[in-house]
Design an enzyme around this catalytic site. Structure first.
Site, PDB file in Angstrom:
ATOM      1  N   GLY A  87       0.821  -1.207   0.000  1.00  0.00           N
ATOM      2  CA  GLY A  87       0.000   0.000   0.000  1.00  0.00           C
ATOM      3  C   GLY A  87       0.854   1.256   0.000  1.00  0.00           C
ATOM      4  O   GLY A  87       0.542   2.240  -0.681  1.00  0.00           O
ATOM      5  N   THR A  88       1.938   1.220   0.743  1.00  0.00           N
ATOM      6  CA  THR A  88       2.821   2.380   0.835  1.00  0.00           C
ATOM      7  C   THR A  88       3.398   2.730  -0.530  1.00  0.00           C
ATOM      8  O   THR A  88       3.433   3.900  -0.929  1.00  0.00           O
ATOM      9  CB  THR A  88       3.953   2.093   1.846  1.00  0.00           C
ATOM     10  N   GLY A 122      -2.463  -6.042  -0.163  1.00  0.00           N
ATOM     11  CA  GLY A 122      -2.884  -7.431   0.016  1.00  0.00           C
ATOM     12  C   GLY A 122      -3.110  -7.838   1.465  1.00  0.00           C
ATOM     13  O   GLY A 122      -4.113  -8.469   1.794  1.00  0.00           O
ATOM     14  N   THR A 154      10.871  -7.692 -11.405  1.00  0.00           N
ATOM     15  CA  THR A 154      10.212  -8.969 -11.654  1.00  0.00           C
ATOM     16  C   THR A 154       8.995  -9.108 -10.746  1.00  0.00           C
ATOM     17  O   THR A 154       9.058  -8.797  -9.561  1.00  0.00           O
ATOM     18  CB  THR A 154      11.201 -10.130 -11.412  1.00  0.00           C
ATOM     19  N   CYS A 190       1.720   2.258  13.883  1.00  0.00           N
ATOM     20  CA  CYS A 190       2.906   3.038  13.570  1.00  0.00           C
ATOM     21  C   CYS A 190       3.278   3.991  14.692  1.00  0.00           C
ATOM     22  O   CYS A 190       4.405   4.454  14.766  1.00  0.00           O
ATOM     23  CB  CYS A 190       2.678   3.829  12.299  1.00  0.00           C
ATOM     24  N   GLN A 193      -7.920   0.398   3.542  1.00  0.00           N
ATOM     25  CA  GLN A 193      -8.871  -0.150   4.521  1.00  0.00           C
ATOM     26  C   GLN A 193     -10.268  -0.342   3.928  1.00  0.00           C
ATOM     27  O   GLN A 193     -11.137  -0.925   4.588  1.00  0.00           O
ATOM     28  CB  GLN A 193      -8.969   0.770   5.744  1.00  0.00           C
TER      29      GLN A 193
HETATM   30  C1  LIG Z   1      -1.844  -0.503   6.207  1.00  0.00           C
HETATM   31  C2  LIG Z   1      -2.162   0.751   5.514  1.00  0.00           C
HETATM   32  C3  LIG Z   1      -1.295   1.296   4.556  1.00  0.00           C
HETATM   33  C4  LIG Z   1       0.046   0.703   4.241  1.00  0.00           C
HETATM   34  O1  LIG Z   1      -0.043  -0.515   3.560  1.00  0.00           O
HETATM   35  P1  LIG Z   1       1.269  -1.453   3.500  1.00  0.00           P
HETATM   36  O2  LIG Z   1       0.900  -2.522   2.547  1.00  0.00           O
HETATM   37  O3  LIG Z   1       1.484  -1.948   4.891  1.00  0.00           O
HETATM   38  O4  LIG Z   1       2.380  -0.611   3.017  1.00  0.00           O
HETATM   39  C5  LIG Z   1      -1.669   2.460   3.923  1.00  0.00           C
HETATM   40  N1  LIG Z   1      -2.836   3.051   4.206  1.00  0.00           N
HETATM   41  C6  LIG Z   1      -3.698   2.568   5.102  1.00  0.00           C
HETATM   42  C7  LIG Z   1      -4.982   3.270   5.347  1.00  0.00           C
HETATM   43  C8  LIG Z   1      -3.392   1.397   5.793  1.00  0.00           C
HETATM   44  O5  LIG Z   1      -4.237   0.927   6.701  1.00  0.00           O
END
Ligand SMILES: *Cc1c(COP(=O)(O)O)cnc(C)c1O
Length: 397
Positions: A83-84, A211, A248, A336, A190
């Site tokens: 997600g990051t 994921g 990859t 975090c 989320q």
């Molecule tokens: C967990 C989360 C992320 C980060 O996702 P990662 O796959 O851990 O990098 C970003 N935004 C929200 C709202 C999240 O809950």
């Protein structure tokens, strides 16, 4: 494990989720048997590529995208590592394709994956506006509408907040962004799998997902980029992902994410009803048995799985430590910020009073939780709170 179930009681699903058995079975063959590189000419590797495309379609279906190119490829979904990475890519891309625009509009309650890149850009000279929220964590929409202008490259507001579960009016915000020719990105990490989506009829330009927040493993994510929206890659390397994300492919992760998306799409409504019934049982039980608590967030627009509860006059960390002895996993503020004793940036933005912000615990549920687990929590929590309050210098009955 000091509980009748002999396993962890996991109420921390906004931090990460269990990989589903079905997902794990689907990805397994790609570790030691079908390990070829999907870009290879030989069929051993090359035969993996159609499986990646199938996974892409599963995600596209979950998001409700219907756009495909004439070859049947769904080009709107790009696989990433998390997600990051998706959030960072969206922000960078929006600024790079429109270098004349120097402004970024976000909210004060974004995840650090949006907040910190924005802070970095502010250090580099971009103007960053952080839209405030009220005491229930609701966005100040008038402030937002005022902030967006013809210098704005991107508006990025999360679809659902990881701490409170608050759901934000993303379509309305996208419309505001477009009025000024700005792009709109949403961190939907989320929201995906919890909120039904229809990207084919949406104004959202880019959307991030991850994921491990929807029962796939950690280390895979995706970025939706609407067809026609200009894009600049963040990871530059080989021609993978149509040159939009070099490196990859994480084949195991991608196959897993596709399967998790299929599972989520199948059961989203039913699962939401189930999870909400557990969450409501948990909240009602706590309201009944424990005085001086507050449920944070917007009761009218909230994810069905999340409950951020303040137990006044005590420290959230102490509650977590005592719950841990029963194998109960929850979170104080966001994962975090755990480790520092500052209340989370979300609770601070909401102006939650000091005595309540420090005692905030987030319970986040999933389809794998049971009524029995909730009832066990309701049994052990009141004495835990009572004990901690009896030590607290601030607490008076
Ligand atoms: C967990 C989360 C992320 C980060 O996702 P990662 O796959 O851990 O990098 C970003 N935004 C929200 C709202 C999240 O809950």
């Amino acid at each position: 494990m000091n509980n009748p179930f002999n396993r962890p009681i996991y109420f921390d699903n906004n931090a990460t989720t269990a990989c589903s058995e079905e997902v794990f079975e689907a990805m397994k063959p790609y570790a030691c048997e079908r390990y070829g590189n999907p870009s290879s000419i030989h069929s051993f590797g090359g035969s993996v590529m159609p499986e990646i495309e199938k996974a892409r379609w599963s995600i596209a279906r979950l998001l409700g995208c219907t756009n495909a190119d004439p070859n049947g490829h769904c080009t709107e979904v790009i696989f990433t590592s998390c997600g990051t990475e998706s959030d960072n890519t969206a922000i960078r891309s929006a600024l790079e394709i429109n270098p004349a625009r120097r402004k970024l509009v976000i909210s004060k309650v974004e995840h650090p994956a949006v907040l910190n890149p924005a802070h970095e850009l502010a250090r580099q000279g971009y103007q960053v506006v952080e839209v405030p929220v009220d005491s229930k964590g609701r966005l100040d929409m008038a402030y937002l509408a005022d902030a967006v202008d013809h210098d704005t490259a991107l508006v990025s507001i999360m679809w659902a907040n990881n701490e409170t579960g608050n759901i934000y009016p993303v379509e309305e915000i996208a419309a505001i962004a477009h009025r000024f020719g700005a792009l709109f990105h949403t961190d939907a990490v989320q929201a995906v799998g919890k909120i039904p989506m229809n990207m084919s009829e949406s104004q959202i330009d880019m959307l991030s997902l991850s994921g491990h927040k929807l029962h796939a493993p950690k280390g895979v994510g995706a970025l939706f980029v609407r067809r026609g929206v200009r894009f600049r890659p963040f990871m530059i390397g080989g021609h993978q992902e149509r040159s939009r994300r070099g490196g990859t492919e994480n084949v195991l992760g991608i196959i897993a994410l596709g399967k998790a998306a299929e599972q989520a799409a199948r059961s989203i409504a039913e699962e939401n009803d189930y999870v909400k019934s557990l969450r409501d049982r948990l909240e009602q039980g706590i309201l009944k048995s424990i005085p001086k608590i507050r449920i944070n967030g917007d009761p009218d627009h909230r994810l069905p799985n999340t409950s951020l509860i303040s137990f006044e006059f005590i420290e959230g960390e102490s509650i977590l430590m005592l719950l841990d002895q029963y194998g109960i996993c929850a979170s104080s503020g966001s994962a975090c910020t755990t480790g520092s004793l500052e209340p989370s940036h979300v609770l601070r933005a909401m102006g939650v009073p000091y005595t309540a912000a420090h005692g905030a615990i987030r319970f986040s549920l999933s389809r794998y939780n049971t009524r029995e687990e909730v009832d066990f929590l309701l049994e052990v929590l009141p004495p835990v709170i009572e004990k901690l309050r009896s030590y607290s210098p601030y607490w008076q009955e």
